[in-house]
Design a protein around this motif. Sequence first.
Motif, PDB file in Angstrom:
ATOM      1  N   ALA A  61     -35.775   5.533  16.669  1.00 27.06           N
ATOM      2  CA  ALA A  61     -34.871   4.374  16.737  1.00 27.06           C
ATOM      3  C   ALA A  61     -34.813   3.718  18.108  1.00 27.06           C
ATOM      4  N   GLY A  62     -35.173   4.440  19.158  1.00 27.27           N
ATOM      5  CA  GLY A  62     -35.123   3.851  20.485  1.00 27.27           C
ATOM      6  C   GLY A  62     -33.740   3.362  20.865  1.00 27.27           C
ATOM      7  N   SER A  63     -33.673   2.156  21.422  1.00 25.86           N
ATOM      8  CA  SER A  63     -32.403   1.619  21.903  1.00 25.86           C
ATOM      9  C   SER A  63     -31.664   0.782  20.869  1.00 25.86           C
ATOM     10  N   GLY A  64     -32.155   0.773  19.629  1.00 27.21           N
ATOM     11  CA  GLY A  64     -31.355   0.208  18.555  1.00 27.21           C
ATOM     12  C   GLY A  64     -31.753  -1.149  18.029  1.00 27.21           C
ATOM     13  N   PHE A  65     -32.874  -1.696  18.491  1.00 27.92           N
ATOM     14  CA  PHE A  65     -33.195  -3.052  18.039  1.00 27.92           C
ATOM     15  C   PHE A  65     -33.760  -3.102  16.634  1.00 27.92           C
ATOM     16  N   GLN A  66     -33.855  -1.954  15.957  1.00 29.33           N
ATOM     17  CA  GLN A  66     -34.108  -1.926  14.516  1.00 29.33           C
ATOM     18  C   GLN A  66     -32.842  -1.482  13.770  1.00 29.33           C
ATOM     19  N   SER A  67     -32.175  -0.453  14.284  1.00 27.93           N
ATOM     20  CA  SER A  67     -30.992   0.093  13.613  1.00 27.93           C
ATOM     21  C   SER A  67     -29.868  -0.928  13.502  1.00 27.93           C
ATOM     22  N   ILE A  68     -29.645  -1.676  14.569  1.00 18.68           N
ATOM     23  CA  ILE A  68     -28.518  -2.620  14.575  1.00 18.68           C
ATOM     24  C   ILE A  68     -28.735  -3.772  13.591  1.00 18.68           C
ATOM     25  N   PRO A  69     -29.925  -4.390  13.531  1.00 13.53           N
ATOM     26  CA  PRO A  69     -30.146  -5.385  12.475  1.00 13.53           C
ATOM     27  C   PRO A  69     -29.962  -4.813  11.072  1.00 13.53           C
ATOM     28  N   LEU A  70     -30.407  -3.569  10.849  1.00 16.03           N
ATOM     29  CA  LEU A  70     -30.221  -2.967   9.529  1.00 16.03           C
ATOM     30  C   LEU A  70     -28.739  -2.794   9.211  1.00 16.03           C
ATOM     31  N   ALA A  71     -27.958  -2.389  10.206  1.00 16.61           N
ATOM     32  CA  ALA A  71     -26.510  -2.266   9.997  1.00 16.61           C
ATOM     33  C   ALA A  71     -25.899  -3.621   9.662  1.00 16.61           C
ATOM     34  N   GLU A  72     -26.381  -4.663  10.326  1.00 12.14           N
ATOM     35  CA  GLU A  72     -25.869  -6.005  10.058  1.00 12.14           C
ATOM     36  C   GLU A  72     -26.255  -6.489   8.664  1.00 12.14           C
ATOM     37  N   LEU A  73     -27.336  -5.920   8.121  1.00 13.65           N
ATOM     38  CA  LEU A  73     -27.764  -6.275   6.768  1.00 13.65           C
ATOM     39  C   LEU A  73     -27.120  -5.401   5.704  1.00 13.65           C
ATOM     40  N   GLY A  74     -26.176  -4.560   6.118  1.00 19.08           N
ATOM     41  CA  GLY A  74     -25.377  -3.812   5.155  1.00 19.08           C
ATOM     42  C   GLY A  74     -25.729  -2.352   4.982  1.00 19.08           C
ATOM     43  N   PHE A  75     -26.680  -1.835   5.765  1.00 24.78           N
ATOM     44  CA  PHE A  75     -27.074  -0.441   5.627  1.00 24.78           C
ATOM     45  C   PHE A  75     -26.197   0.492   6.449  1.00 24.78           C
ATOM     46  N   ASN A  76     -26.049   1.707   5.958  1.00 22.74           N
ATOM     47  CA  ASN A  76     -25.533   2.812   6.765  1.00 22.74           C
ATOM     48  C   ASN A  76     -26.754   3.530   7.335  1.00 22.74           C
ATOM     49  N   VAL A  77     -26.925   3.453   8.656  1.00 26.46           N
ATOM     50  CA  VAL A  77     -28.175   3.848   9.297  1.00 26.46           C
ATOM     51  C   VAL A  77     -28.014   5.185  10.021  1.00 26.46           C
ATOM     52  N   THR A  78     -28.962   6.077   9.773  1.00 23.33           N
ATOM     53  CA  THR A  78     -29.110   7.264  10.601  1.00 23.33           C
ATOM     54  C   THR A  78     -30.282   7.012  11.536  1.00 23.33           C
ATOM     55  N   ALA A  79     -29.998   6.955  12.834  1.00 19.47           N
ATOM     56  CA  ALA A  79     -30.991   6.615  13.852  1.00 19.47           C
ATOM     57  C   ALA A  79     -31.415   7.894  14.557  1.00 19.47           C
ATOM     58  N   ILE A  80     -32.702   8.246  14.430  1.00 14.56           N
ATOM     59  CA  ILE A  80     -33.215   9.505  14.977  1.00 14.56           C
ATOM     60  C   ILE A  80     -34.214   9.212  16.087  1.00 14.56           C
ATOM     61  N   ASP A  81     -34.046   9.894  17.222  1.00 16.71           N
ATOM     62  CA  ASP A  81     -34.979   9.722  18.330  1.00 16.71           C
ATOM     63  C   ASP A  81     -34.936  10.968  19.215  1.00 16.71           C
ATOM     64  N   LEU A  82     -36.070  11.254  19.875  1.00 13.21           N
ATOM     65  CA  LEU A  82     -36.138  12.386  20.793  1.00 13.21           C
ATOM     66  C   LEU A  82     -35.472  12.092  22.127  1.00 13.21           C
ATOM     67  N   SER A  83     -35.346  10.815  22.475  1.00 15.67           N
ATOM     68  CA  SER A  83     -34.815  10.447  23.789  1.00 15.67           C
ATOM     69  C   SER A  83     -33.299  10.271  23.737  1.00 15.67           C
ATOM     70  N   GLN A  84     -32.603  11.169  24.404  1.00 18.75           N
ATOM     71  CA  GLN A  84     -31.146  11.057  24.483  1.00 18.75           C
ATOM     72  C   GLN A  84     -30.738   9.807  25.257  1.00 18.75           C
ATOM     73  N   LYS A  85     -31.549   9.458  26.254  1.00 15.35           N
ATOM     74  CA  LYS A  85     -31.236   8.266  27.052  1.00 15.35           C
ATOM     75  C   LYS A  85     -31.285   7.007  26.193  1.00 15.35           C
ATOM     76  N   LEU A  86     -32.329   6.861  25.379  1.00 17.82           N
ATOM     77  CA  LEU A  86     -32.444   5.675  24.537  1.00 17.82           C
ATOM     78  C   LEU A  86     -31.362   5.645  23.465  1.00 17.82           C
ATOM     79  N   LEU A  87     -30.989   6.812  22.940  1.00 20.77           N
ATOM     80  CA  LEU A  87     -29.893   6.846  21.968  1.00 20.77           C
ATOM     81  C   LEU A  87     -28.575   6.440  22.626  1.00 20.77           C
ATOM     82  N   GLY A  88     -28.412   6.781  23.904  1.00 15.24           N
ATOM     83  CA  GLY A  88     -27.234   6.311  24.631  1.00 15.24           C
ATOM     84  C   GLY A  88     -27.222   4.800  24.745  1.00 15.24           C
ATOM     85  N   GLU A  89     -28.393   4.212  25.004  1.00 13.10           N
ATOM     86  CA  GLU A  89     -28.503   2.750  25.020  1.00 13.10           C
ATOM     87  C   GLU A  89     -28.167   2.169  23.657  1.00 13.10           C
TER      88      GLU A  89
END
Length: 262
Positions: A61-89
């Motif tokens: 998921a990185g910093s969210g530029f896919q997860s956030i649009p999906l949330a805006e389109l009505g999805f409940n998103v589970t965003a998985i990534d190895l980087s804790q820093k990017l998940l913080g972003e």
Amino acid sequence: MLLPAGAVPVVSVEEHYESLLSDVYTWLMGGFDEAKSSNLAFFKNRHIASSSSGIALDLGAGSGFQSIPLAELGFNVTAIDLSQKLLGELRTNATSQSLVTMPSIAINKSITTINDDILNFKDHLSSPCELIICMTDTITYLKSKQDALTISQDSFSSLEAGGKLVLTFRDLSAELKDTDRFIPVRSDENIIFTCFLEYEPETVKIHDIVYIKKQDSWVLNKSCYRKIRLSAEWVEEQLAVIGFSIEESSNSGGFQTIVAVK
């Protein structure tokens, strides 16, 4: 084995992100706002919006530029990534975006971040999902074609009937030669990002070279990791064997998009 003087050792994808890529990842994609807008258009152009369970997985998921649009389109998103820093972003970006686009509590409820290897995504599912995405070249960061096959197989078993798997990746099956292996990725007045490709039978060694301007001098950071060489034809063939129907397979500038339906 001793490395030649000045040689950069090959590190894991996780080490590469932590030592180099996570600091410039969002910038590399054109900045968060541009990347988010591009992905929102990507989903809308393919009529991807919540229509059944509304459960979506964003693998890498990185910093969210896919997860956030999906949330805006009505999805409940589970965003998985190895980087804790990017998940913080991602969490910061979600909070910031919610102030403008939707009530803050809604987006906080609709995105859950998980710090884990994407190969373990089934551990974080309690019911079949409507959508699984693995975009921005994430699938080539896996260690082998077998891992990529596992992601596809686990996606099929985790999707509800009619659910979709969306893959985007750079097709590295054709080998570049000589100076074509040097790629100027992005630059501005403060950062210069270049990479060099070294082809192997099943993988490509990616040498990332980043100069960052600090005060009046340029600081060099460099790291080397491997990507697997996936061709569109191989991925399509494996998806078909698993049981998917291919809804889209297109290539733009060497970047492949595959949308598969269960």
